[in-house]
Design a protein around this motif. Structure first.
Motif, PDB file in Angstrom:
ATOM      1  N   GLU A  99     -23.710  -3.517  -5.028  1.00 37.59           N
ATOM      2  CA  GLU A  99     -23.250  -2.452  -4.139  1.00 37.59           C
ATOM      3  C   GLU A  99     -22.101  -2.817  -3.234  1.00 37.59           C
ATOM      4  OE1 GLU A  99     -26.769  -0.426  -2.599  1.00 37.59           O
ATOM      5  OE2 GLU A  99     -27.569   0.462  -4.593  1.00 37.59           O
ATOM      6  N   GLU A 100     -21.988  -4.190  -2.806  1.00 36.32           N
ATOM      7  CA  GLU A 100     -21.124  -4.592  -1.878  1.00 36.32           C
ATOM      8  C   GLU A 100     -19.855  -4.885  -2.635  1.00 36.32           C
ATOM      9  OE1 GLU A 100     -23.372  -8.213  -0.712  1.00 36.32           O
ATOM     10  OE2 GLU A 100     -24.861  -6.966   0.428  1.00 36.32           O
ATOM     11  N   LYS A 101     -19.039  -3.644  -2.666  1.00 37.61           N
ATOM     12  CA  LYS A 101     -17.860  -3.773  -3.413  1.00 37.61           C
ATOM     13  C   LYS A 101     -16.779  -3.379  -2.544  1.00 37.61           C
ATOM     14  CE  LYS A 101     -17.226  -0.637  -6.725  1.00 37.61           C
ATOM     15  NZ  LYS A 101     -17.308   0.147  -8.114  1.00 37.61           N
ATOM     16  N   ILE A 102     -15.648  -3.894  -2.710  1.00 43.45           N
ATOM     17  CA  ILE A 102     -14.411  -3.384  -1.725  1.00 43.45           C
ATOM     18  C   ILE A 102     -13.427  -3.084  -2.799  1.00 43.45           C
ATOM     19  CG2 ILE A 102     -12.659  -4.201  -0.088  1.00 43.45           C
ATOM     20  CD1 ILE A 102     -15.546  -3.797   1.154  1.00 43.45           C
ATOM     21  N   THR A 103     -12.769  -1.822  -2.717  1.00 41.66           N
ATOM     22  CA  THR A 103     -11.642  -1.420  -3.561  1.00 41.66           C
ATOM     23  C   THR A 103     -10.531  -1.082  -2.729  1.00 41.66           C
ATOM     24  OG1 THR A 103     -13.187  -0.834  -5.464  1.00 41.66           O
ATOM     25  CG2 THR A 103     -10.968  -0.117  -5.239  1.00 41.66           C
ATOM     26  N   MET A 104      -9.434  -1.759  -2.885  1.00 43.80           N
ATOM     27  CA  MET A 104      -8.202  -1.219  -2.220  1.00 43.80           C
ATOM     28  C   MET A 104      -6.936  -1.090  -3.137  1.00 43.80           C
ATOM     29  SD  MET A 104      -7.440  -4.901  -0.207  1.00 43.80           S
ATOM     30  CE  MET A 104      -9.234  -5.175   0.364  1.00 43.80           C
ATOM     31  N   LYS A 105      -6.308  -0.189  -2.593  1.00 42.13           N
ATOM     32  CA  LYS A 105      -4.804   0.065  -3.353  1.00 42.13           C
ATOM     33  C   LYS A 105      -3.898  -1.018  -2.791  1.00 42.13           C
ATOM     34  CE  LYS A 105      -6.061   4.093  -5.529  1.00 42.13           C
ATOM     35  NZ  LYS A 105      -6.304   3.857  -6.832  1.00 42.13           N
ATOM     36  N   LYS A 106      -3.248  -1.531  -3.739  1.00 41.84           N
ATOM     37  CA  LYS A 106      -2.172  -2.638  -3.181  1.00 41.84           C
ATOM     38  C   LYS A 106      -0.875  -2.075  -4.035  1.00 41.84           C
ATOM     39  CE  LYS A 106      -4.205  -5.392  -0.561  1.00 41.84           C
ATOM     40  NZ  LYS A 106      -3.536  -5.707   0.825  1.00 41.84           N
ATOM     41  N   ILE A 107       0.377  -2.165  -3.243  1.00 43.66           N
ATOM     42  CA  ILE A 107       1.736  -1.967  -3.839  1.00 43.66           C
ATOM     43  C   ILE A 107       2.050  -3.241  -4.144  1.00 43.66           C
ATOM     44  CG2 ILE A 107       3.869  -0.997  -3.370  1.00 43.66           C
ATOM     45  CD1 ILE A 107       2.595   0.916  -1.169  1.00 43.66           C
ATOM     46  N   TRP A 108       2.628  -3.232  -5.459  1.00 42.88           N
ATOM     47  CA  TRP A 108       3.251  -4.402  -6.120  1.00 42.88           C
ATOM     48  C   TRP A 108       4.415  -4.230  -6.428  1.00 42.88           C
ATOM     49  CZ3 TRP A 108       2.834  -9.141  -6.036  1.00 42.88           C
ATOM     50  CH2 TRP A 108       3.623  -9.903  -7.448  1.00 42.88           C
ATOM     51  N   PHE A 109       5.654  -4.800  -5.819  1.00 42.15           N
ATOM     52  CA  PHE A 109       7.011  -4.682  -6.135  1.00 42.15           C
ATOM     53  C   PHE A 109       7.366  -5.789  -7.247  1.00 42.15           C
ATOM     54  CE2 PHE A 109       6.236  -3.590  -1.771  1.00 42.15           C
ATOM     55  CZ  PHE A 109       6.945  -2.377  -1.689  1.00 42.15           C
ATOM     56  N   ASN A 110       8.018  -5.263  -8.277  1.00 39.45           N
ATOM     57  CA  ASN A 110       8.538  -6.186  -9.200  1.00 39.45           C
ATOM     58  C   ASN A 110       9.965  -5.871  -9.173  1.00 39.45           C
ATOM     59  OD1 ASN A 110       9.204  -3.795 -10.676  1.00 39.45           O
ATOM     60  ND2 ASN A 110       7.495  -4.097 -12.065  1.00 39.45           N
ATOM     61  N   SER A 111      11.013  -6.449 -10.144  1.00 37.02           N
ATOM     62  CA  SER A 111      12.242  -6.375 -10.053  1.00 37.02           C
ATOM     63  C   SER A 111      12.702  -5.117  -9.832  1.00 37.02           C
ATOM     64  CB  SER A 111      12.946  -6.974 -11.254  1.00 37.02           C
ATOM     65  OG  SER A 111      12.515  -8.301 -11.517  1.00 37.02           O
ATOM     66  N   PHE A 112      12.263  -3.990 -10.318  1.00 43.40           N
ATOM     67  CA  PHE A 112      13.190  -2.832 -10.533  1.00 43.40           C
ATOM     68  C   PHE A 112      12.238  -1.608  -9.641  1.00 43.40           C
ATOM     69  CE2 PHE A 112      14.835  -5.105 -14.189  1.00 43.40           C
ATOM     70  CZ  PHE A 112      15.941  -5.465 -13.613  1.00 43.40           C
ATOM     71  N   SER A 113      11.035  -1.976  -9.857  1.00 44.16           N
ATOM     72  CA  SER A 113      10.016  -0.687  -9.436  1.00 44.16           C
ATOM     73  C   SER A 113       8.828  -1.250  -8.501  1.00 44.16           C
ATOM     74  CB  SER A 113       9.526   0.174 -10.504  1.00 44.16           C
ATOM     75  OG  SER A 113       8.973  -0.901 -11.420  1.00 44.16           O
ATOM     76  N   ALA A 114       8.178  -0.094  -8.148  1.00 43.07           N
ATOM     77  CA  ALA A 114       6.934  -0.521  -7.324  1.00 43.07           C
ATOM     78  C   ALA A 114       5.808   0.031  -8.052  1.00 43.07           C
ATOM     79  CB  ALA A 114       6.863  -0.005  -5.740  1.00 43.07           C
ATOM     80  N   ASP A 115       4.480  -0.746  -8.338  1.00 44.94           N
ATOM     81  CA  ASP A 115       3.177  -0.266  -8.743  1.00 44.94           C
ATOM     82  C   ASP A 115       2.188  -0.255  -7.734  1.00 44.94           C
ATOM     83  OD1 ASP A 115       4.309   0.177 -11.370  1.00 44.94           O
ATOM     84  OD2 ASP A 115       3.884  -1.836 -12.040  1.00 44.94           O
ATOM     85  N   VAL A 116       1.246   0.863  -7.897  1.00 45.02           N
ATOM     86  CA  VAL A 116       0.230   0.692  -7.093  1.00 45.02           C
ATOM     87  C   VAL A 116      -0.974   0.254  -7.900  1.00 45.02           C
ATOM     88  CG1 VAL A 116      -1.419   2.220  -5.927  1.00 45.02           C
ATOM     89  CG2 VAL A 116       0.973   2.540  -5.875  1.00 45.02           C
ATOM     90  N   MET A 117      -1.641  -0.705  -7.582  1.00 41.40           N
ATOM     91  CA  MET A 117      -2.763  -1.240  -8.272  1.00 41.40           C
ATOM     92  C   MET A 117      -4.070  -1.215  -7.679  1.00 41.40           C
ATOM     93  SD  MET A 117      -2.655  -5.304  -8.309  1.00 41.40           S
ATOM     94  CE  MET A 117      -0.836  -5.917  -8.858  1.00 41.40           C
ATOM     95  N   THR A 118      -5.104  -1.276  -8.314  1.00 44.49           N
ATOM     96  CA  THR A 118      -6.496  -1.163  -7.717  1.00 44.49           C
ATOM     97  C   THR A 118      -7.014  -2.713  -7.760  1.00 44.49           C
ATOM     98  OG1 THR A 118      -6.571   0.879  -8.740  1.00 44.49           O
ATOM     99  CG2 THR A 118      -8.646  -0.104  -7.899  1.00 44.49           C
ATOM    100  N   PHE A 119      -7.346  -3.115  -6.518  1.00 40.51           N
ATOM    101  CA  PHE A 119      -7.674  -4.369  -6.429  1.00 40.51           C
ATOM    102  C   PHE A 119      -9.301  -4.237  -6.020  1.00 40.51           C
ATOM    103  CE2 PHE A 119      -7.934  -8.325  -3.574  1.00 40.51           C
ATOM    104  CZ  PHE A 119      -7.573  -9.150  -4.779  1.00 40.51           C
TER     105      PHE A 119
END
Lengths: 125, 147
Positions: A99-119
């Motif tokens: 139950e002790e879980k931390i989920t966050m959204k992280k923006i990941w920039f690559n060469s041409f675009s940006a992705d939002v990933m769940t970490f």
């Protein structure tokens, strides 16, 4: 005699009140912020050591680092819900997060675009 | 030996006195017991609150050390790099925080990932990267200055 009874009643009440107050949640340390900071630390460490350079494919060095982090802290890491800490407790079918879980959204920039990933960072069950 | 009438042993009064004594003793024991339990509960509550206060301080001190302190590496553009720590500057950070806070004694140290808490104090750790790009644990330990 009545005075004595009053004193005894007061003492019992005071003892009960003190015990009840001392057992309330606000008196105990709250670890939520600290867990969130630790999760962010793992992200920063992966970023600073170049472990996310090839995202979504983690190189073997990054996998080793996540393994070391698990050995040192007991924390499993999931990227987009996929277990990336290669340890039996994190990837086995019976495994998963407690139950002790931390989920966050992280923006990941690559060469041409940006992705939002769940970490996600958690302790195994 | 003769005894005058007003000095005669009064069995009735003696009985009442013994009766009162035997009644008061368990009440006194009860009061002492309650006071001891109260003292224990109070000490326990104080310890829990102190632990929470110390923990909150350590979390704040660790966050400052990792993000804003002099030990955080500055990149070529002049930006701070949170979690990238220069170990050689940790002692001065430790000194600065200790000077600013007289209530707690703290100790900040950088150790390998597998290393446990460096002492018996209450410790928390943060994950950082040192200048050799190795992931390490930054331990922030502390205790009350008067303990």
């Amino acid at each position: 005699m009545q005075t004595l009874e009053a004193i005894l009643s007061f003492l019992f009440f005071f003892m009960f009140a003190t015990y009840t107050l001392s057992q309330m949640d606000y008196t105990k340390p709250n670890y939520e912020l600290y867990r969130y900071q630790l999760a962010n630390d793992i992200w920063r460490c992966l970023y600073l050591t170049g472990g996310l350079s090839y995202y979504p494919l983690l190189n073997s060095e990054a996998e080793n680092k996540l393994g070391q982090i698990y050995d040192g802290t007991g924390l499993c890491v999931y990227l987009q819900g996929v277990p990336t800490t290669i340890r039996p407790n994190c990837i086995s079918s019976g495994g998963g997060c407690s139950e002790e879980k931390i989920t966050m959204k992280k923006i990941w920039f690559n060469s041409f675009s940006a992705d939002v990933m769940t970490f996600t960072v958690c302790t195994p069950k | 030996m003769s005894v005058s009438s007003n000095q005669q042993f009064n069995f009735k009064k003696a009985f009442i006195t013994y009766d009162a004594l035997l009644s008061i003793m368990p009440i006194m024991f009860l009061i002492v017991f309650i006071i001891q339990v109260m003292a224990y509960i109070n000490n326990d509550a104080i310890y829990t609150l102190q632990k929470r206060e110390l923990f909150n301080f350590l979390v704040a001190a660790a966050d400052y050390t990792v993000k804003k302190s002099d030990a955080v590496v500055v990149d070529s553009l002049g930006n701070l790099q949170p979690n990238l720590i220069d170990e050689s500057k940790l002692s001065s950070v430790n000194k600065n925080i200790s000077m600013g806070v007289s209530k707690f004694k703290i100790n900040i140290s950088l150790n390998d990932l597998t290393y446990g808490p460096p002492n018996d104090q209450i410790c928390i750790y943060r994950l950082v990267v040192d200048t050799n790009k190795e992931i390490k644990k930054l331990y922030v330990c502390g205790e009350y200055a008067n303990s």
